[in-house]
Scaffold this motif. Structure first.
Motif, PDB file in Angstrom:
ATOM      1  N   GLU A  73      57.601 -30.088  -9.575  1.00 52.50           N
ATOM      2  CA  GLU A  73      57.442 -29.316  -8.514  1.00 52.50           C
ATOM      3  C   GLU A  73      55.885 -29.141  -8.134  1.00 52.50           C
ATOM      4  O   GLU A  73      54.920 -29.295  -8.865  1.00 52.50           O
ATOM      5  N   GLU A  74      55.706 -28.830  -6.922  1.00 51.15           N
ATOM      6  CA  GLU A  74      54.333 -28.585  -6.217  1.00 51.15           C
ATOM      7  C   GLU A  74      53.886 -27.197  -6.570  1.00 51.15           C
ATOM      8  O   GLU A  74      54.796 -26.175  -6.562  1.00 51.15           O
ATOM      9  N   LYS A 131      50.681 -29.303 -10.085  1.00 50.42           N
ATOM     10  CA  LYS A 131      52.080 -29.290 -10.230  1.00 50.42           C
ATOM     11  C   LYS A 131      52.564 -28.225 -11.125  1.00 50.42           C
ATOM     12  O   LYS A 131      51.527 -27.784 -11.892  1.00 50.42           O
ATOM     13  N   LEU A 182      48.188 -32.539  -2.535  1.00 48.44           N
ATOM     14  CA  LEU A 182      48.324 -31.938  -3.561  1.00 48.44           C
ATOM     15  C   LEU A 182      47.442 -31.413  -4.493  1.00 48.44           C
ATOM     16  O   LEU A 182      46.613 -32.378  -4.997  1.00 48.44           O
TER      17      LEU A 182
END
Length: 709
Positions: A392-393, A386, A383
């Motif tokens: 959410e990504e 955000k 990741l």
């Protein structure tokens, strides 16, 4: 046996059969009489079916008796079946009588006299017989049983009549006197007189459906006085006539002793084949065998799907040809997550077009977005950022080596292609093999399968006390509790067959007949216990043979236990759903297994004989119990005369993996406990010397193999 020299023709008069010839059972019944009772003197050269119509009947008979016919078209005998009763449409005797030039009342008398030995209702038949030109004409009843019995009553004399009608010199034919004629025909005046004087039917050898071709002999009017042997004689073997009383019953079984293998062969031959039925694809399909190949109704999968949780990507590809793809090398970088594809119907984001440099989060089984051609597992990602709300990504870094076009993707139809065969005819649907799931996944909603037969179990005997009643009551002298019926019902259920409890029938001819008739209407296979030995109250064989018109295919088997086991078939007429112009009934064969009354015998013979028949009717290719070789764990004493099916426990050795068999103890056929814990029947040969421990024999497995020490 001399070659057939006399030509016969069969005319079936039936409006129903003229519309659907498959409903005719009388024609084949008469054909079998010519084959099995005709001493090789007959060739049935023609069979026709016409309606109950005067013109059709007349036209066919005139065509067969036309004096202008070529030699190979002329027939010596025409037998009709049907239309001889009192119904308005029954006109056969009138039509035939109008064509007869010389009546033959003796043949009519012979048929009626023989039939009256079977049932007083024979007076309701209106047969005629006689000559037209050089052909003998005889009318027979329409029922297969009645037609068969009437023809059997006169078939021995018909060759004499036919050769005279064909023009042979009577002086030359009669030169040896009547004794010579009787000998050539295989009949005896003394035997006829004897049987008529006592008013019973087994001197006529009607057999009541006993006309199978296993060498049982076909003499008429012969009463056996010699000691019966295990070899079929030239007389027709029939069961006891209960009306004669105990002083005139058979003192030994008239049925020949046959081997187990021969009995199984007859069961295979005479048990009807499976019937087909359409069923929905659901859990109720388990146990059924497919009656035809099954094809996939749709592609599986129906869309390009991910096989892992990860990210759908667009991998650059280089193609040398249409058939090969070069590896794309390392796929790495930071990519924006522009869509999410879940394995949910109607997911709109899965329809988004993915461009190079974009990725979409995807779950296992979810459809690939348009444009994506590979999936990178989530384990190969990190990741990066955000969304502003942190839920959410936004960006993901991918570091994966040698990512190929098509990686982790199930292509459309890669499991099953639409139109591809997914299961074959003869495959069995099981609860553990995933067959139902396969059919459902391929979009198959209904399949054609072999209908599994319904089994009915009936106990017989005045001494039997129903196991569901009177358990708290003390048994009176001579009474026994019914153990066979619940045991056999449970055995049939264990093998996956639907069952019907037919109750208990007392040893009374009328009651037994009514129970059997009711059973034949309700189930596909009837299993009875008791009443098959040689006692005066053993009524099953006579009831099946004489009252129901069935065929007894064997009545004794060389085995222990279970010698009096009986296998028979009865043809029944059933109502069917049909169009108004089609027949409303059809004829079907019902097997009847009359098993011994002793508990161990009943269960052994059920597994040995009934189970293979049920498997055949269910369309299964593997029939009966599975057979495996085993080593005896101790010495076994053999029966000197008959092979024995010894109840035993088969277990596998924990150390050496050898299958060993241990007896359950005393094997007396009446001993209920001999089946307790048994999971196998040992196939023990007859012999004077015992089999020693370690000897190898075959075992028929009734249950799962146990774990040994």
């Amino acid at each position: 046996m001399p070659a057939p020299v006399l030509r016969a023709a069969i005319l079936v008069v039936s409006t129903t059969a003229s519309k659907d010839p498959s409903t005719d059972a009388a024609g084949p019944a008469l054909q079998s009489v010519f084959e099995t009772d005709g001493d090789g003197k007959w060739s049935v050269t023609a069979t026709q079916i016409v309606s109950d119509d005067e013109e059709q009947i007349k036209t066919q008979i005139l065509a067969w008796t036309d004096p202008k016919n070529k030699v190979d078209e002329q027939v010596n005998l025409i037998v009709t079946t049907g239309g001889t009763g009192f119904a308005i449409s029954d006109i056969t005797p009138e039509v035939v009588a109008a064509l007869i030039e010389k009546p033959a009342p003796g043949l009519v008398h012979g048929m009626l006299a023989a039939s009256l030995q079977v049932t007083p209702f024979s007076v309701m038949s209106r047969p005629v017989a006689g000559m037209r030109g050089r052909t003998i004409l005889v009318t027979l009843p329409g029922s297969p049983k009645g037609a068969k019995e009437n023809l059997q009553a006169i078939i021995k004399m018909l060759p004499h009549a036919c050769v005279l009608a064909a023009g042979m010199d009577s002086r030359a034919l009669h030169s040896g006197g009547v004794k010579k004629l009787e000998k050539e025909a295989g009949v005896s005046a003394a035997a006829h007189t004897h049987s008529h004087a006592h008013g019973h039917s087994h001197g006529h050898g009607h057999g009541h459906g006993h006309g199978h071709s296993h060498g049982h002999g076909h003499g008429h009017g012969l009463v056996r006085h010699e000691t019966p042997s295990d070899t079929p004689s030239t007389s027709r073997l029939v069961s006891n006539d209960p009306s004669l009383g105990p002083t005139r019953r058979n003192r030994a079984s008239p049925f020949p002793m046959i081997s187990v293998d021969e009995a199984l062969g007859r069961i295979e031959e005479f048990t009807p084949d499976h019937r087909r039925v359409e069923k929905p694809v659901d859990e109720e399909l388990v146990g059924h065998v497919l009656a035809e190949d099954v094809y996939a109704a749709e592609d599986v999968p129906a869309f390009r799907a991910s096989i892992v949780d990860g990210y759908a990507v667009v991998v650059p590809t280089t193609k040398d040809s249409q058939d090969t793809k070069e590896p794309s090398g390392t796929f790495s970088g930071i990519f924006p997550v522009v869509a999410v594809s879940h394995a949910e119907p109607g997911d709109e984001e899965a329809a988004r077009v993915l461009s190079a440099g974009e990725i979409a989060r995807i779950t296992t089984g979810a459809p690939l977005p348009i444009g994506a051609n590979a999936v990178v597992m989530v384990e190969s990602t990190t990741l990066v950022s955000k969304t502003d709300d942190g839920t959410e990504e936004k960006e993901i870094e991918i570091r994966a080596a040698n990512v190929h076009d098509g990686d982790n993707v199930r292509e459309i139809g890669s499991d099953v292609r639409k139109g591809q065969i997914v299961m074959r005819k003869g495959d069995k649907i099981t609860a553990v093999g995933g067959e139902v799931g396969l059919l459902i996944s391929a979009g198959v909603q209904r399949v054609l399968v072999c209908r599994r037969p319904v089994v009915g179990v009936l106990s017989t005997g005045n001494e039997i006390v129903d196991h569901r009643t009177g358990l708290s009551d003390r048994l009176r002298l001579g009474q026994v509790r019914d153990t066979n019926r619940p045991t056999l019902l449970l055995a049939a259920k264990e093998w996956g067959f639907e069952t019907v409890d037919l109750g208990v029938a007392e040893d009374q001819p009328g009651e037994l007949e009514q129970h059997l008739r009711d059973a034949l209407r309700r189930v596909d296979v009837v299993v009875t216990t008791g009443g098959v030995s040689m006692g005066e109250l053993d009524l099953l064989k006579p009831t099946i043979e004489r009252t129901l018109g069935g065929t007894i295919h064997f009545g004794r088997v060389s085995m222990k236990p279970g010698k009096p086991t009986t296998f028979a078939t009865v043809t029944v007429k059933e109502a069917v759903t049909a169009a108004p112009e089609a027949p409303a009934t059809e004829r079907n064969v019902r097997p009847i297994f009359a098993l011994p009354g002793n508990p161990a015998s009943a269960l052994v013979t059920f597994h040995l004989f009934v189970l293979p028949a049920l498997h055949k009717m269910a369309g299964e290719s593997t029939r009966g119990l599975s057979k495996v070789p085993v080593a005896l764990s101790h010495d076994y004493v053999l029966d000197k005369e008959r092979p024995e099916y010894h109840r035993a426990v088969v277990s596998v050795g924990a150390q050496d993996g050898v299958l060993r068999a241990t007896s359950t103890g005393g094997q007396r056929s009446s001993k209920v406990g001999s089946m307790h814990t048994a999971n196998a029947l040992l196939c023990m040969p007859a012999g004077a010397a015992p089999l020693k421990a370690g000897a190898k024999v075959d075992a028929l497995l009734m249950g799962s193999i146990r774990s040994g020490q």
